[in-house]
Design a protein around this motif. Structure first.
Motif, PDB file in Angstrom:
ATOM      1  N   ALA A  82     -17.539  88.475 -10.183  1.00  0.00           N
ATOM      2  CA  ALA A  82     -16.159  88.627  -9.734  1.00  0.00           C
ATOM      3  C   ALA A  82     -15.807  87.607  -8.677  1.00  0.00           C
ATOM      4  CB  ALA A  82     -15.942  90.044  -9.203  1.00  0.00           C
ATOM      5  N   SER A  98     -15.259  95.249  -6.920  1.00  0.00           N
ATOM      6  CA  SER A  98     -14.168  95.784  -7.718  1.00  0.00           C
ATOM      7  C   SER A  98     -12.892  95.065  -7.294  1.00  0.00           C
ATOM      8  CB  SER A  98     -14.057  97.302  -7.510  1.00  0.00           C
ATOM      9  OG  SER A  98     -13.190  97.898  -8.463  1.00  0.00           O
ATOM     10  N   ALA A 156     -21.763  97.942 -14.135  1.00  0.00           N
ATOM     11  CA  ALA A 156     -20.543  97.646 -14.885  1.00  0.00           C
ATOM     12  C   ALA A 156     -20.111  98.833 -15.737  1.00  0.00           C
ATOM     13  CB  ALA A 156     -20.737  96.411 -15.759  1.00  0.00           C
ATOM     14  N   ARG A 167     -17.365  95.397 -11.110  1.00  0.00           N
ATOM     15  CA  ARG A 167     -17.437  94.010 -11.583  1.00  0.00           C
ATOM     16  C   ARG A 167     -18.743  93.374 -11.122  1.00  0.00           C
ATOM     17  NH1 ARG A 167     -11.750  91.185 -12.362  1.00  0.00           N
ATOM     18  NH2 ARG A 167     -10.621  92.999 -13.175  1.00  0.00           N
ATOM     19  N   PHE A 184     -13.027  93.567 -17.582  1.00  0.00           N
ATOM     20  CA  PHE A 184     -12.736  93.040 -16.249  1.00  0.00           C
ATOM     21  C   PHE A 184     -11.913  91.749 -16.328  1.00  0.00           C
ATOM     22  CE2 PHE A 184     -17.040  95.082 -15.925  1.00  0.00           C
ATOM     23  CZ  PHE A 184     -16.580  96.256 -15.343  1.00  0.00           C
TER      24      PHE A 184
END
Length: 347
Positions: free
Chosen positions: A8, A121, A272, A277, A298
């Motif tokens: 992420a 996240s 996940a 993420r 995602f």
């Protein structure tokens, strides 16, 4: 199908009901080793498959996990007060730095490949099934008549991520601090409840209150996995939520091995499935139940702000925005706005 996910953090364009308490999980050998994990509440269900997979490694053979879950700040303060902990995993960096200040965690705890982050996240809008109000952007939620629920920034770590995401929507897109104050004031004026925790806020929304809930993406996915009749929207610009983990100074090499395992591709694939993420690249993920698109769970927001790039890190942001005004701690910007609007929320 499987999908290989990049971390992420690398995606940035701009820079089950959890229970408080202790439990034991894992191997049962009397000759084995116990690793004590102290974490924020949403990790309770998410950690179970990670524990199982670690026990299948050479380092994890005969390991038993002793766990304690609760609100992030409460968990951190409990460790300061003497609660056992080998591995700590919290919502906010400030809950780890509290332990650094007490000599319970090494000062160099962030010196690793993920900068100390174990899960991540993004801030999302949880809406009614079918999104009947057409809520897609931050500007939509401050329209007159929209009823917002978000946890109280005075007591909830998730709330602090939420409210800073709203602030970043203005300042991160070129707006002034004055404009950010006005926008945040409008958001607070539309807020009908500020529950004490993120989980309490989710419960209030799923019980029927409000038009939109500000929440973590993983919390929204978990709610859908548990049968909640909701949808969620990842807004075009949002804030990356980064949850830190580390070991305490008295932890042994097995705890350190588990900490390292937490950011392995295998463990990140487990996380996940609970809606988090990945924080490392190259993670192969099966379809994620509860995600808007399970095969592509995602999506990359158009703009993903980070706490470091937009707010100069939690070391500066915590007091600047959330200072309580007591002793030598000045009143924070958000704390002041809560008082001005009368939205002081629940503790």
């Amino acid at each position: 199908m499987k999908k290989t996910i990049k971390a992420a953090v690398a995606a940035s364009v701009t820079g089950v009901l959890a229970l408080t308490g202790c439990s034991v999980a894992g191997g049962s050998s009397d000759s084995g080793e116990t690793v004590t994990v102290n974490a924020f509440s949403v990790m309770e269900a998410a950690n179970e498959p990670v524990f199982d997979d670690f026990e299948g490694t050479a380092d994890g053979a005969d390991v038993t996990f002793q766990t304690s879950y609760g609100a992030s700040g409460d968990q951190s303060r409990a460790v300061v007060a003497g609660a056992d902990a080998d591995v700590v995993h919290y919502s906010l960096e400030t809950d780890v730095t509290r332990l650094v200040g007490e000599g319970l965690v090494a000062e160099d705890w962030k010196d690793n490949a993920t900068n100390g982050i174990a899960t991540s996240s993004v801030v999302v809008f949880v809406v009614r099934k079918g999104n009947p109000d057409g809520i897609e952007t931050w500007d939509d939620i401050v329209e007159p008549g929209v009823e917002i629920i978000t946890p109280n920034p005075g007591s909830s770590g998730s709330a602090r991520w939420n409210i800073l995401a709203a602030w970043a929507h203005i300042t991160g897109n070129g707006g002034s601090e004055e404009e950010a104050r006005a926008f945040t004031t409008s958001l607070l004026n539309n807020t009908i409840a500020l529950p004490g925790s993120g989980r309490e806020a989710t419960t209030a929304f799923t019980d029927g209150s409000g038009d939109v809930l500000l929440s973590y993406e993983n919390e929204a996915i978990l709610a859908k996995q548990n049968g909640a009749d909701i949808d969620y929207v990842v807004p075009p610009d949002t804030l990356l939520i980064e949850n830190p983990a580390t070991v305490t100074v008295d932890a042994d090499e097995t705890a350190q091995a588990f900490l390292e395992f937490m950011t392995s591709p295998e463990a990140q694939a487990d996380y996940a499935q609970s809606g988090f993420r990945p924080v490392v690249d190259g993670v192969e993920i099966e379809d994620v139940e509860g995600a808007n698109d399970p095969a592509d769970p995602f999506p990359t927001p158009q703009t993903l702000f980070t706490i470091d790039d937009t707010f100069n890190g939690w070391g500066e942001a915590a007091d600047l925005y959330f200072g309580d005004g007591e002793e030598d701690n000045p009143l924070g910007i958000i704390t002041e706005l809560q008082q001005t609007t009368g939205q002081v929320g629940e503790e």
